[in-house]
Design a protein around this motif. Structure first.
Motif, PDB file in Angstrom:
ATOM      1  N   ASN A   2      -7.317   3.851  -8.502  1.00  0.00           N
ATOM      2  CA  ASN A   2      -8.088   2.699  -8.022  1.00  0.00           C
ATOM      3  C   ASN A   2      -8.275   1.600  -9.059  1.00  0.00           C
ATOM      4  OD1 ASN A   2      -8.536   3.816  -5.363  1.00  0.00           O
ATOM      5  ND2 ASN A   2      -9.928   5.267  -6.351  1.00  0.00           N
ATOM      6  N   GLU A  50      -5.897  -1.767 -10.567  1.00  0.00           N
ATOM      7  CA  GLU A  50      -4.680  -2.574 -10.611  1.00  0.00           C
ATOM      8  C   GLU A  50      -4.541  -3.020 -12.065  1.00  0.00           C
ATOM      9  OE1 GLU A  50      -3.215  -3.907  -7.072  1.00  0.00           O
ATOM     10  OE2 GLU A  50      -4.018  -1.864  -6.991  1.00  0.00           O
ATOM     11  N   VAL A  93       2.986  -4.410 -13.582  1.00  0.00           N
ATOM     12  CA  VAL A  93       1.740  -4.235 -12.847  1.00  0.00           C
ATOM     13  C   VAL A  93       1.764  -2.849 -12.219  1.00  0.00           C
ATOM     14  CG1 VAL A  93       0.236  -5.045 -11.000  1.00  0.00           C
ATOM     15  CG2 VAL A  93       1.555  -6.702 -12.335  1.00  0.00           C
ATOM     16  N   ASN A 105      -0.092  -0.719  -9.628  1.00  0.00           N
ATOM     17  CA  ASN A 105      -1.058  -0.678  -8.524  1.00  0.00           C
ATOM     18  C   ASN A 105      -1.389   0.803  -8.320  1.00  0.00           C
ATOM     19  OD1 ASN A 105       1.383  -2.763  -7.687  1.00  0.00           O
ATOM     20  ND2 ASN A 105      -0.629  -3.692  -7.555  1.00  0.00           N
ATOM     21  N   GLY A 144      -3.785   2.741  -7.121  1.00  0.00           N
ATOM     22  CA  GLY A 144      -4.161   3.294  -5.823  1.00  0.00           C
ATOM     23  C   GLY A 144      -4.710   4.709  -5.933  1.00  0.00           C
ATOM     24  N   PRO A 192      -9.166  -3.194  -6.847  1.00  0.00           N
ATOM     25  CA  PRO A 192      -8.502  -3.420  -5.552  1.00  0.00           C
ATOM     26  C   PRO A 192      -9.520  -3.672  -4.452  1.00  0.00           C
ATOM     27  CG  PRO A 192      -8.564  -1.081  -6.053  1.00  0.00           C
ATOM     28  CD  PRO A 192      -9.118  -1.787  -7.266  1.00  0.00           C
ATOM     29  N   GLU A 217      -1.598 -10.232  -3.207  1.00  0.00           N
ATOM     30  CA  GLU A 217      -0.451  -9.771  -2.422  1.00  0.00           C
ATOM     31  C   GLU A 217      -0.142 -10.783  -1.322  1.00  0.00           C
ATOM     32  OE1 GLU A 217       1.009  -5.485  -0.592  1.00  0.00           O
ATOM     33  OE2 GLU A 217      -1.146  -5.924  -0.763  1.00  0.00           O
ATOM     34  N   VAL A 231      -1.462  -8.372  -7.298  1.00  0.00           N
ATOM     35  CA  VAL A 231      -2.516  -7.356  -7.295  1.00  0.00           C
ATOM     36  C   VAL A 231      -3.169  -7.392  -5.921  1.00  0.00           C
ATOM     37  CG1 VAL A 231      -2.988  -7.303  -9.760  1.00  0.00           C
ATOM     38  CG2 VAL A 231      -4.131  -9.013  -8.321  1.00  0.00           C
ATOM     39  N   ARG A 232      -3.845  -6.315  -5.588  1.00  0.00           N
ATOM     40  CA  ARG A 232      -4.416  -6.205  -4.250  1.00  0.00           C
ATOM     41  C   ARG A 232      -5.874  -6.664  -4.234  1.00  0.00           C
ATOM     42  NH1 ARG A 232      -1.380  -0.479  -3.155  1.00  0.00           N
ATOM     43  NH2 ARG A 232      -2.387  -0.050  -5.168  1.00  0.00           N
TER      44      ARG A 232
END
Length: 270
Positions: free
Chosen positions: A60, A62, A91, A93, A95, A120, A149, A157-158
């Motif tokens: 969790n 980015e 990068v 991500n 998650g 995120p 995104e 990044v999200r």
């Protein structure tokens, strides 16, 4: 309103690996968060040649790896080995779960980089990694490297954060990037600048709680990074690093920074 933060005294020295932690939210007079909106933390990382950071997990976060000096050698369980330097960006991500390691070879130059932790928009998103070349930085012009995104930046990044860098020649003026509804955070990687009458040196940082125009002037050749942040963006705050439970509570930020600055002056550390 523009707030200036001196070079962060919050440093973790792990023997050949030193991390200077910059908390954007701590620049405010009454901090309520160590981060600011979806931007959790900016870490200046220094690795000596021949140093390995063994395989470890992120969740969790980015994580932008921006490397203007040296070479960062990455390995992970999904893509294998990747090399990030001044001509490449990475990068992660992270998650739900992402495992990786970092190292420098004994023959590599010293590594000095930024590792940028973005929150995120949701928890346990699918993990991914982005790595690739970046265009040569034009002198005296901002380079847009990372954005949300689906945007126009080459990496994403999200969440609602855009990342830029700039090499600015001495005695040159320009304006910071801006966008409607976004606030600005910046970090001076090297050199010295003035923003209005406020001077910033290497390692100093600033946060501007407005989307108005803001100009700067380099008093020495400088390397600067800037972030445009949507302060009210929804953000998950459970990142392995960006929101680590051991980060001091916001109400402790001001006394802690004063104590660390005082201690470092006594022992002669920068």
């Amino acid at each position: 309103m523009l707030y200036r933060g001196a070079k962060s005294p919050l440093v973790r020295d792990m023997g050949g690996f030193k991390a200077r932690l910059n908390m954007p939210g701590w620049l405010l007079p009454r901090p309520r968060d160590h981060g600011y909106g979806p931007l959790a933390m900016v870490v200046e990382s220094i690795l000596e040649p021949g140093r390995l950071i063994a395989m470890h997990e992120h969740q969790n976060d980015e994580i932008l790896s921006w490397v203007p000096e040296g070479v960062m050698r990455h390995d992970d369980r999904a893509t294998g080995r990747l090399v990030t330097d001044s001509g490449h960006l990475m990068v992660m991500n992270a998650g739900k779960s992402f495992w990786h390691s970092e190292e420098t070879l004994p023959s590599d130059p010293p590594l000095r980089m930024l590792q940028i932790l973005v929150r995120p928009h949701g928890l346990d998103l699918p993990p991914a990694i982005q790595h690739g070349p970046i265009a040569v930085a034009p002198v005296n012009q901002w380079r847009h490297l990372v954005g949300p995104e689906g945007g126009t930046a080459p990496f994403f990044v999200r969440n609602s954060v855009d990342f830029f860098d700039l090499r600015l020649e001495a005695e040159t003026k320009t304006a910071f990037p801006r966008a409607e509804g976004r606030h600005l955070y910046f970090y001076l990687f090297s050199g010295s600048i003035k923003v209005g009458d406020i001077a910033f040196g290497e390692g100093d940082q600033g946060i501007f709680l407005s989307d108005d125009a803001l100009e700067l002037r380099a008093t020495r050749s400088s390397l600067i990074v800037a972030f445009l942040i949507e302060p009210s963006a929804r953000a998950a705050r459970q990142g392995t690093v960006g929101d680590h439970p051991k980060i001091p509570r916001p109400y402790l930020a001001r006394p802690l920074l004063r104590l660390l600055h005082w201690r470092n002056r006594l022992v002669g550390k920068g």
